[in-house]
Design a protein around this motif. Structure first.
Motif, PDB file in Angstrom:
ATOM      1  N   THR A   1       0.687  -1.103   0.008  1.00  0.00           N
ATOM      2  CA  THR A   1      -0.108  -0.133   0.092  1.00  0.00           C
ATOM      3  C   THR A   1       0.978   1.305  -0.003  1.00  0.00           C
ATOM      4  OG1 THR A   1      -1.974  -1.254   1.206  1.00  0.00           O
ATOM      5  CG2 THR A   1      -1.667   1.294   1.109  1.00  0.00           C
TER       6      THR A   1
ATOM      7  N   ASN B   1      -4.250  -8.156  -2.752  1.00  0.00           N
ATOM      8  CA  ASN B   1      -4.664  -7.176  -4.093  1.00  0.00           C
ATOM      9  C   ASN B   1      -5.302  -6.014  -3.565  1.00  0.00           C
ATOM     10  OD1 ASN B   1      -3.333  -8.513  -6.070  1.00  0.00           O
ATOM     11  ND2 ASN B   1      -4.803  -9.933  -6.538  1.00  0.00           N
ATOM     12  N   ILE B   2      -5.980  -6.113  -2.662  1.00  0.00           N
ATOM     13  CA  ILE B   2      -6.897  -4.938  -2.040  1.00  0.00           C
ATOM     14  C   ILE B   2      -5.870  -3.657  -1.821  1.00  0.00           C
ATOM     15  CG2 ILE B   2      -8.003  -3.909  -0.052  1.00  0.00           C
ATOM     16  CD1 ILE B   2      -9.017  -6.633   0.622  1.00  0.00           C
TER      17      ILE B   2
ATOM     18  N   THR C   1      -3.280  -2.641  -3.799  1.00  0.00           N
ATOM     19  CA  THR C   1      -3.410  -1.795  -4.783  1.00  0.00           C
ATOM     20  C   THR C   1      -4.602  -0.755  -4.963  1.00  0.00           C
ATOM     21  OG1 THR C   1      -4.466  -3.195  -6.185  1.00  0.00           O
ATOM     22  CG2 THR C   1      -2.122  -3.317  -6.026  1.00  0.00           C
ATOM     23  N   ASN C   2      -5.801  -1.211  -4.654  1.00  0.00           N
ATOM     24  CA  ASN C   2      -6.859  -0.294  -4.710  1.00  0.00           C
ATOM     25  C   ASN C   2      -6.620   0.706  -3.459  1.00  0.00           C
ATOM     26  OD1 ASN C   2      -8.140  -3.345  -5.403  1.00  0.00           O
ATOM     27  ND2 ASN C   2      -8.779  -1.782  -6.570  1.00  0.00           N
TER      28      ASN C   2
ATOM     29  N   PHE D   1      -6.472   4.596  -3.809  1.00  0.00           N
ATOM     30  CA  PHE D   1      -7.462   5.493  -3.267  1.00  0.00           C
ATOM     31  C   PHE D   1      -7.003   6.445  -2.164  1.00  0.00           C
ATOM     32  CE2 PHE D   1     -10.073   6.104   0.715  1.00  0.00           C
ATOM     33  CZ  PHE D   1     -10.898   6.743   0.325  1.00  0.00           C
TER      34      PHE D   1
END
Length: 295
Positions: free
Chosen positions: A110, A232-233, A235-236, A240
């Motif tokens: 992140t 993979n969260i 990357t979001n 964000f």
């Protein structure tokens, strides 16, 4: 002896036919040697009656119909035992240690993604600064240097991940990209900024292979898909936070703070990852769990 070759006399009435019908049926089901000797008007002997029961076809045993179970080798028996329910529980403390590693992977990637978008959302403020004298072409040249270096680095990072420690690759890579973002605020000139951003892209490319290696070593194949999807969260999450954090800092405090604050946060996170991560369960004192993770 002559009586043995005589034939049965045909019955003379219906009652005799009814009396002989069961005997005739039993004789037809027997092989020739077991049939009784014919005698006129005589009932079959008792030993013949026992022969009928002895030669009557019996239903095959249910167990005989089933094919024999294949014998498992020692390796297959070991794998089957490990996959059974009694071996599904990991050693005490291993689950918590593994969740700490996963949290480190999630935090690290992140922060990498956050430091990846700093220039993109600081660039509009940089263009508006008359002291810099930048054009949109200059901004385009700086931003374009990142994906070129990132693609080459990601290819090389996959090979380096198998030879070097993924823990150091992720943690030190995050520290290096954070230092570049902080240094961006203390330099001036399109050439310097382009070189720094290309270097940032080259370092960012080793983050994904390092995370993939850690996930493979710490999670079994039957559960790897779940944790891979959760990873993979990051990357979001990074995508964000980047416009919100960088855009706010650049608009309210200047473009330099939009570059440097995410870098400072990533620098602290990188040092934290060095303490939280471990390359494999053996390095964390959970060597007994490695065999179960291979299933």
């Amino acid at each position: 002896m002559a009586a043995q070759h005589t034939r049965l006399q045909p019955p003379t009435c219906r009652s005799e036919w009814l009396h002989l019908r069961p005997t005739i049926r039993q004789c037809r089901r027997l092989p020739a040697p077991c049939r009784p000797a014919a005698a006129s008007g005589a009932n079959p002997p008792e030993d013949w009656r026992s022969g009928v029961a002895k030669h009557q076809p019996s239903e095959p045993d249910a167990a005989a119909k089933q094919p024999p179970e294949p014998k498992l080798t020692s390796a297959a028996q070991s794998s089957a035992a490990l996959a059974s329910e009694e071996f599904l529980d990991y050693p005490s403390g291993f689950v918590a240690r593994r969740l700490l590693v996963f949290a480190g992977i999630l935090l690290g990637y992140t922060c990498l993604y956050l430091n990846r978008g700093t220039l993109t959302f600081s660039a509009p403020v940089m263009v508006q600064d008359p002291l810099l004298g930048l054009t949109k072409t200059d901004i385009g040249a700086m931003i374009s240097a990142f994906p070129a270096a990132y693609g080459l680095s990601k290819f090389l990072g996959g090979m380096l991940g198998a030879a070097f420690s993924p823990r150091f690759m992720l943690a030190l890579g995050l520290v290096a990209t954070s230092v570049i973002n902080v240094a961006f605020g203390f330099t001036a000139g399109v050439a310097w900024w382009t070189a720094l951003w290309a270097l940032n892209g080259g370092i960012q490319g080793i983050g994904a292979p390092a995370c993939a290696m850690l996930l493979t070593r710490w999670f079994a194949a039957r559960e790897r898909g779940t944790y891979w999807g959760l990873w993979n969260i990051s990357t979001n999450l990074g995508g964000f936070l980047s416009p919100l954090v960088v855009g706010y800092l650049a608009n309210h405090y200047g473009w330099k703070w939009g570059m440097m604050v995410p870098g400072m946060f990533g620098l602290g996170a990188g040092l934290l990852l060095l303490a939280a991560l471990a390359d494999k369960p053996e390095d964390a004192g959970a060597a007994c769990a490695t065999r179960r993770l291979r299933l």
